[in-house]
Design an enzyme around this catalytic site. Structure first.
Site, PDB file in Angstrom:
ATOM      1  N   TYR A   1     -10.391   0.982  10.951  1.00  0.00           N
ATOM      2  CA  TYR A   1     -11.659   1.232  10.256  1.00  0.00           C
ATOM      3  C   TYR A   1     -11.992   0.192   9.189  1.00  0.00           C
ATOM      4  CZ  TYR A   1      -8.305   3.674   7.172  1.00  0.00           C
ATOM      5  OH  TYR A   1      -7.228   3.979   6.400  1.00  0.00           O
ATOM      6  N   LYS A   2     -11.123  -0.794   8.995  1.00  0.00           N
ATOM      7  CA  LYS A   2     -11.417  -1.834   7.998  1.00  0.00           C
ATOM      8  C   LYS A   2     -12.154  -2.985   8.687  1.00  0.00           C
ATOM      9  CE  LYS A   2      -7.681  -0.270   5.060  1.00  0.00           C
ATOM     10  NZ  LYS A   2      -6.236  -0.228   4.907  1.00  0.00           N
TER      11      LYS A   2
ATOM     12  N   ASP B   1       2.487  -5.067   8.532  1.00  0.00           N
ATOM     13  CA  ASP B   1       1.292  -4.230   8.501  1.00  0.00           C
ATOM     14  C   ASP B   1       0.092  -5.170   8.397  1.00  0.00           C
ATOM     15  OD1 ASP B   1      -0.897  -2.620   7.847  1.00  0.00           O
ATOM     16  OD2 ASP B   1       0.367  -1.151   6.834  1.00  0.00           O
TER      17      ASP B   1
ATOM     18  N   PHE C   1       0.855  -1.186   0.000  1.00  0.00           N
ATOM     19  CA  PHE C   1       0.000   0.000   0.000  1.00  0.00           C
ATOM     20  C   PHE C   1       0.896   1.244   0.000  1.00  0.00           C
ATOM     21  CE2 PHE C   1      -2.844   3.180   1.828  1.00  0.00           C
ATOM     22  CZ  PHE C   1      -4.021   2.912   1.161  1.00  0.00           C
TER      23      PHE C   1
ATOM     24  N   ARG D   1     -12.565  -5.162  -6.667  1.00  0.00           N
ATOM     25  CA  ARG D   1     -12.192  -5.737  -5.380  1.00  0.00           C
ATOM     26  C   ARG D   1     -13.430  -5.972  -4.516  1.00  0.00           C
ATOM     27  NH1 ARG D   1      -8.280  -2.792  -1.034  1.00  0.00           N
ATOM     28  NH2 ARG D   1     -10.012  -1.323  -1.056  1.00  0.00           N
TER      29      ARG D   1
END
Ligand SMILES: *Cc1c(COP(=O)(O)O)cnc(C)c1O
Length: 429
Positions: free
Chosen positions: A226-227, A201, A132, A388
């Site tokens: 928040y995921k 991560d 990312f 996705r």
């Protein structure tokens, strides 16, 4: 011949699903099949009342007393301890604080300091080119500042990149773009065998797949609130440091919340022991309250088999989606490909499809039909444009998967994605 599951089969799977009741913990908008929990998790039903309580009672009425009375000051570590249960970390070794980017800055900097003392000749950070981007930007900035170099490789090149120059191997466990998952224990062991530190991560892992940081013997980890933790937009992230390193170095953002005795207000910094020193300044109590509601939804799964049961269901959901897309959409001349590994041991909790033309518009057309996934742009070389779909086993069912695949089939067969309205890009994809 057609052996693919039918809608009736999927309904039967839902009826037998031991995690089915957990769906009621969430508010899911009517008519929506939400396959973007890997980007922003859905809202726990408990969150609005809890946030309102923090606002009206704790802030509104109890005001400054809430730091003690409602445990505000300890909240980052309290939520950290709950997250610890999901990632194989000991109590007292995780803190919920700041953003993933900021936490990565702290731990990567500390890792570079540690390596500079223990292995002064090692001045290289290795990461994955398709990591990312924020992770790579933070690493790039720190390398500039510390006189290190950042080396980016493809996943299959990682073993060969582990040379005596490497100070830190920094990887995201589950790739945000493809859903491919690294073998955490094996890669951590390989990094250690060559004398490098291992930083993970867990943005797409925490709450999505079982993680055992302690078992793997990793050195540092960060992750996102928040995921899959359902903590709400901009929720605090988390940071873990292996206790064997935690007291050895300061992290660079040496704010007063990381001080050993913050309320003595001394002019000099003395870092608190352990993970506490990875705090910086005052934390957002309203957001932390929402994050705790989100983490509690995952802890509620502990009574039903916990992360292992969630993983079993997650793989069943992603297997089913891959199979249904294959049977109903692929092989019909639509040019849909699969970017996610078929091997379940190499797959996170998402399925990524590729399409040379129209990936963005197809996602938009699906959203218009109530199936919410997202689009990630390719790089024009190794990576194609991606559709996705995140499968969150806490609230996605097998019938949802069947419907999502069927809506995709209809979008492709009607060609409706070619309409202009689906081909205008928004700022956030
Ligand atoms: C989502 C994500 C982030 C997000 O970082 P923020 O600081 O919260 O914006 C970072 N790294 C990875 C790998 C991610 O997937």
């Amino acid at each position: 011949m057609n052996n693919a599951p039918t809608l009736a089969d999927c309904r039967a799977l839902d009826a037998q699903d031991p995690l089915r009741a957990l769906r009621d913990l969430f508010f899911i908008p009517e008519g929506t099949i939400y396959l973007d929990g890997n980007s922003l998790g859905v809202m726990p039903r408990s969150a609005p009342a809890r946030v309102a309580e923090v606002v009206t009672q704790e802030w509104g009425t109890d005001l400054i007393q809430s730091w003690n009375k409602h445990g505000w000051f300890a909240q980052p570590k309290k939520v950290g301890d709950k997250i610890a249960r999901l990632i194989g970390a000991e109590p007292g070794t995780v803190v919920a604080t700041d953003s993933t980017s900021v936490n990565l800055f702290k731990v990567l900097s500390a890792a570079m300091d540690l390596a500079s003392v223990d292995h002064p000749k090692r001045r290289r950070i290795v990461s994955e080119r398709s990591n990312f981007p924020t992770d790579l930007y933070i690493a790039e900035a720190l390398c500039q500042q510390h006189g290190f170099e950042l080396m980016l490789v493809e996943p299959e090149e990682i073993p060969a990149a582990l040379t005596p120059e490497v100070a830190v191997l920094m990887l995201t466990h589950v790739n945000y773009r493809t859903g491919a998952m690294h073998d955490m224990p094996a890669i951590t062991a390989a990094a250690h065998a060559t004398g490098a530190l291992m930083l993970w991560d867990l943005a797409h892992s925490a709450g999505a797949v079982p993680v055992d940081l302690t078992g793997a013997g990793a050195d540092y980890a960060v992750g996102c609130g928040y995921k899959y933790l359902n903590g709400g937009p901009g929720a605090p992230a988390f940071v873990w440091v292996n206790p064997r390193h935690a007291d050895r170095f300061w992290q660079p953002l040496a704010g007063w919340w990381g001080h050993a005795t913050p309320f003595e207000f001394t002019p000099d910094y003395r870092p608190a022991p352990g993970i506490t020193r990875y705090q910086c300044g005052t934390q957002p109590m309203i957001s932390l309250a929402a994050l705790e509601c989100g983490v509690d939804t995952l802890l509620a799964a502990e009574a039903h088999g916990g992360m292992a049961a969630l993983r079993t269901k997650s793989l069943a959901l992603t297997d089913l989606f891959i199979e249904l897309v294959d049977e109903r959409c692929q092989g019909h001349g639509h040019g849909i490909g699969l970017a996610t590994p078929l091997d379940p041991t190499e797959r996170g909790s998402q399925v990524c499809l590729t399409k040379d033309e129209g990936a963005y518009a197809i996602v938009q057309a699906l959203i218009a039909r109530g199936v919410v996934g997202d689009f990630r742009a390719g790089d024009g070389q190794r990576h194609k444009d991606i559709l996705r779909f995140g499968f969150t086993p806490l609230y996605i069912g097998f019938e949802d998967v069947w419907n999502a695949a069927d809506q995709l089939r209809q979008v492709l067969e009607t060609g409706e994605w070619r309409r202009a309205e689906f081909n205008t890009k928004h700022a956030v994809t």
